[in-house]
Design an enzyme around this catalytic site. Structure first.
Site, PDB file in Angstrom:
ATOM      1  CG  HIS A   1      -1.899   1.102   1.324  1.00  0.00           C
ATOM      2  ND1 HIS A   1      -3.260   0.906   1.480  1.00  0.00           N
ATOM      3  CD2 HIS A   1      -1.725   2.443   1.300  1.00  0.00           C
ATOM      4  CE1 HIS A   1      -3.870   2.084   1.541  1.00  0.00           C
ATOM      5  NE2 HIS A   1      -2.959   3.036   1.437  1.00  0.00           N
TER       6      HIS A   1
ATOM      7  CG  HIS B   1       4.363   2.875   2.827  1.00  0.00           C
ATOM      8  ND1 HIS B   1       3.984   1.734   2.153  1.00  0.00           N
ATOM      9  CD2 HIS B   1       5.600   2.636   3.318  1.00  0.00           C
ATOM     10  CE1 HIS B   1       4.952   0.839   2.252  1.00  0.00           C
ATOM     11  NE2 HIS B   1       5.965   1.356   2.942  1.00  0.00           N
TER      12      HIS B   1
HETATM   13  P1  5GP Z   1       8.277  -0.711   3.464  1.00  0.00           P
HETATM   14  O1  5GP Z   1       9.353  -1.699   3.802  1.00  0.00           O
HETATM   15  O2  5GP Z   1       7.108  -1.398   2.774  1.00  0.00           O
HETATM   16  O3  5GP Z   1       8.753   0.488   2.744  1.00  0.00           O
HETATM   17  O4  5GP Z   1       7.759  -0.146   4.850  1.00  0.00           O
HETATM   18  C1  5GP Z   1       6.768  -0.744   5.608  1.00  0.00           C
HETATM   19  C2  5GP Z   1       6.888  -0.169   6.986  1.00  0.00           C
HETATM   20  O5  5GP Z   1       5.710  -0.507   7.701  1.00  0.00           O
HETATM   21  C3  5GP Z   1       8.070  -0.712   7.798  1.00  0.00           C
HETATM   22  O6  5GP Z   1       8.950   0.350   8.142  1.00  0.00           O
HETATM   23  C4  5GP Z   1       7.409  -1.358   9.016  1.00  0.00           C
HETATM   24  O7  5GP Z   1       8.128  -1.138  10.209  1.00  0.00           O
HETATM   25  C5  5GP Z   1       6.041  -0.711   9.045  1.00  0.00           C
HETATM   26  N1  5GP Z   1       5.002  -1.557   9.596  1.00  0.00           N
HETATM   27  C6  5GP Z   1       4.793  -2.880   9.331  1.00  0.00           C
HETATM   28  N2  5GP Z   1       3.727  -3.324  10.002  1.00  0.00           N
HETATM   29  C7  5GP Z   1       3.249  -2.269  10.711  1.00  0.00           C
HETATM   30  C8  5GP Z   1       2.136  -2.111  11.599  1.00  0.00           C
HETATM   31  O8  5GP Z   1       1.363  -3.043  11.883  1.00  0.00           O
HETATM   32  N3  5GP Z   1       1.954  -0.880  12.147  1.00  0.00           N
HETATM   33  C9  5GP Z   1       2.777   0.167  11.856  1.00  0.00           C
HETATM   34  N4  5GP Z   1       2.511   1.326  12.462  1.00  0.00           N
HETATM   35  N5  5GP Z   1       3.836   0.061  11.010  1.00  0.00           N
HETATM   36  C10 5GP Z   1       4.060  -1.149  10.444  1.00  0.00           C
HETATM   37 ZN    ZN Z   2      -4.323  -0.841   1.256  1.00  0.00          ZN
END
Ligand code: 5GP
Ligand code: ZN
Length: 114
Positions: free
Chosen positions: A98, A100
């Protein structure tokens, strides 16, 4: 999307430490912060990744996100700067599909992105 972690946080079905919300944008604290301030800024609409930003709607959501980011940074006291990162796809280890944007700050983040 019913199966998406961030859609569930945005809908309030899973707790998230919300720091900002408007009609189209939702921001909350990363559960595993990598800086003193680490916030995830997302569109409320389910868009999977940077690769999926095409068309007027998606572009509008991204513009709204980048309008919100300085407001969030200001409210978090990030007066001397911050970094915005979007991981996209496997090489970048995007773990949540999703869209972000990570907003990181609250210390000297170093001269290099990585
Ligand atoms: P990506 O690796 O996809 O760029 O970042 C995903 C981020 O989501 C990671 O930094 C991870 O720590 C965070 N994250 C994963 N699960 C959760 C959750 O359940 N709650 C929150 N607040 N952050 C999450
Ligand atoms: Zn979503």
């Amino acid at each position: 999307m019913s199966d998406c972690l961030f859609c569930k946080i945005i809908a309030g079905e899973i707790p998230g430490a919300k720091v900002y919300e408007d009609d189209e944008v939702f921001a909350f604290r990363d559960i595993n912060p990598e800086a003193p301030v680490h916030i995830l800024v997302t569109p409320k609409a389910h868009i999977e990744s940077v690769d999926d930003i095409h068309g007027r709607d998606e572009a509008h959501f991204v513009a709204k996100i980048f309008e919100a980011i300085p407001k969030i940074a200001k409210s978090e006291g990030l007066v001397s700067g911050y970094r915005v990162i979007a991981n996209n796809g496997p090489d970048a280890h995007q773990s949540v599909r999703h869209l972000h944007f990570h907003v990181l700050g609250g210390c000297d983040l170093g001269a290099k992105v990585l």
